[in-house]
Scaffold this motif. Structure first.
Motif, PDB file in Angstrom:
ATOM      1  N   PRO A   1      54.314  35.898  33.257  1.00 51.29           N
ATOM      2  CA  PRO A   1      53.137  34.867  33.847  1.00 51.29           C
ATOM      3  C   PRO A   1      51.867  35.060  33.103  1.00 51.29           C
ATOM      4  CG  PRO A   1      53.165  36.853  35.370  1.00 51.29           C
ATOM      5  CD  PRO A   1      54.264  36.714  34.413  1.00 51.29           C
TER       6      PRO A   1
ATOM      7  N   HIS B   1      56.865  30.409  33.551  1.00 52.08           N
ATOM      8  CA  HIS B   1      55.658  30.067  33.534  1.00 52.08           C
ATOM      9  C   HIS B   1      54.957  29.349  32.132  1.00 52.08           C
ATOM     10  CE1 HIS B   1      56.542  33.584  35.982  1.00 52.08           C
ATOM     11  NE2 HIS B   1      55.527  33.033  36.963  1.00 52.08           N
TER      12      HIS B   1
ATOM     13  N   ALA C   1      54.567  26.692  37.052  1.00 51.49           N
ATOM     14  CA  ALA C   1      55.638  27.446  36.742  1.00 51.49           C
ATOM     15  C   ALA C   1      56.737  26.583  37.385  1.00 51.49           C
ATOM     16  CB  ALA C   1      55.549  28.698  37.800  1.00 51.49           C
TER      17      ALA C   1
END
Length: 333
Positions: A127, A181, A201
């Protein structure tokens, strides 16, 4: 010969060099060629991407909820159904690498691929990034090759969020059950002067059930699992957007945005077809994250521009290699 002219045009369209960062202490600028040389290593696999070389193509539709229409004029964010071409892949420059050994998995899509309003998106399992500038990312790649990653992270405290993610991440048994992500932030734009920083995401929505047992000796284990899963039913992802606030720095990809930020589902990415990459229409695509439709704009994140430049250089090299192979093939006909 038609293939020759098509590939020649492709090479010409991405032949420019891109400067990514300033001095690294050598007196020379760091270029996209430098990045791709490092990722390529001593052996180039002709015709393949220099990063995420191994993958396969998918196709499907994005069913837009229209929930983000108040924030953006982008065509695909208005309620409706929109086609996309995509690609699942693993990290690394080896197109024959074992699926289960890769530390990162990726999902890339091009929405409305046949139109001027296409949107190219490259997503990864992490992420956040470990560092926030191209020059530091280059040094990170060197550290990986030199087996000095712990020392590198110790010298770069901004890597804390990435290191924490890496220490808790458990790779799943399917591309279909991973969360992918955007890493970098972008702006949604509705009208002049109005913009909203966002990250997004692709969140898995598993609807089919097959055995999760994988043959760890099979280099193509994840690809085979996905093809089998798709035969059992459609694979879907919820495309979730997180809205940035004044407290979030949209130009720094090393920092996670809080879970308390507003999240909005843009709709569902539905995959109904998968193809070997050499036979699929995703193979020739460059999933440049700066190919954006009206209503979506890049932030000033320097890593975002570095990604786009490196993608273009990798694409230029493999297009040239395909051209050479095509010419040689024509000469032997």
């Amino acid at each position: 010969m038609r293939a020759y002219f098509m590939v020649a045009a492709l090479v010409g369209s991405v032949s420019a060099a891109f400067l990514l960062a300033a001095n690294l202490g050598t007196g020379n600028a760091l270029s996209a060629q430098d990045f791709v040389d490092l990722q390529q290593g001593s052996t180039a696999h002709a015709g393949f991407r220099r990063a995420h070389a191994k993958g396969f193509c998918v196709a499907g539709d994005f069913i837009s909820s229209g929930a983000l229409a108040p924030f953006s004029s982008a065509a695909v964010l208005q309620a409706g159904r929109y086609p996309f071409i995509g690609r699942f892949s693993i990290a690394g420059n080896n197109p024959l690498a074992p699926d289960l050994k890769a530390p990162v998995r990726s999902f890339a899509i091009t929405l409305l691929p046949e139109t001027a309003q296409q949107w190219r998106i490259a997503m990864n399992t992490p992420p956040v990034l470990a560092v926030g500038t191209p020059e530091k990312f280059y040094l990170q790649l060197q550290a990986i090759q030199n087996n000095s990653v712990p020392q590198f992270f110790a010298e770069h405290p901004e890597s804390q969020a990435f290191v924490k993610w890496r220490s808790t991440y458990q790779a799943s048994s399917s591309f279909a059950s991973e969360r992918y992500h955007s890493i970098n932030a972008f702006y949604l734009q509705k009208a002049a002067g109005q913009q909203q920083a966002v990250k997004w995401a692709a969140v898995p929505m598993l609807t089919s059930t097959i055995s999760s047992e994988l043959d760890e000796t099979d280099a193509d284990a994840l690809q085979k699992e996905f093809f089998a899963r798709l035969n059992a039913g459609m694979v879907s992802f919820d495309w979730q957007f997180t809205l940035g606030t004044d407290a979030d720095d949209e130009n720094n990809a090393t920092v996670l945005w809080p879970d308390s930020n507003v999240q909005i589902s843009a709709g569902t990415l539905q995959i109904h077809q998968a193809t070997e990459q050499l036979d699929g229409n995703c193979n020739a695509l460059n999933f440049d994250p700066l190919v954006l439709p009206r209503g979506v704009a890049p932030t000033a994140d320097p890593i975002l521009r570095a990604r786009a430049a490196a993608y273009a250089e990798s694409h230029r090299r493999r297009a040239r290699e395909v051209l050479v192979q095509s010419v040689v093939g024509d000469q032997h006909e």
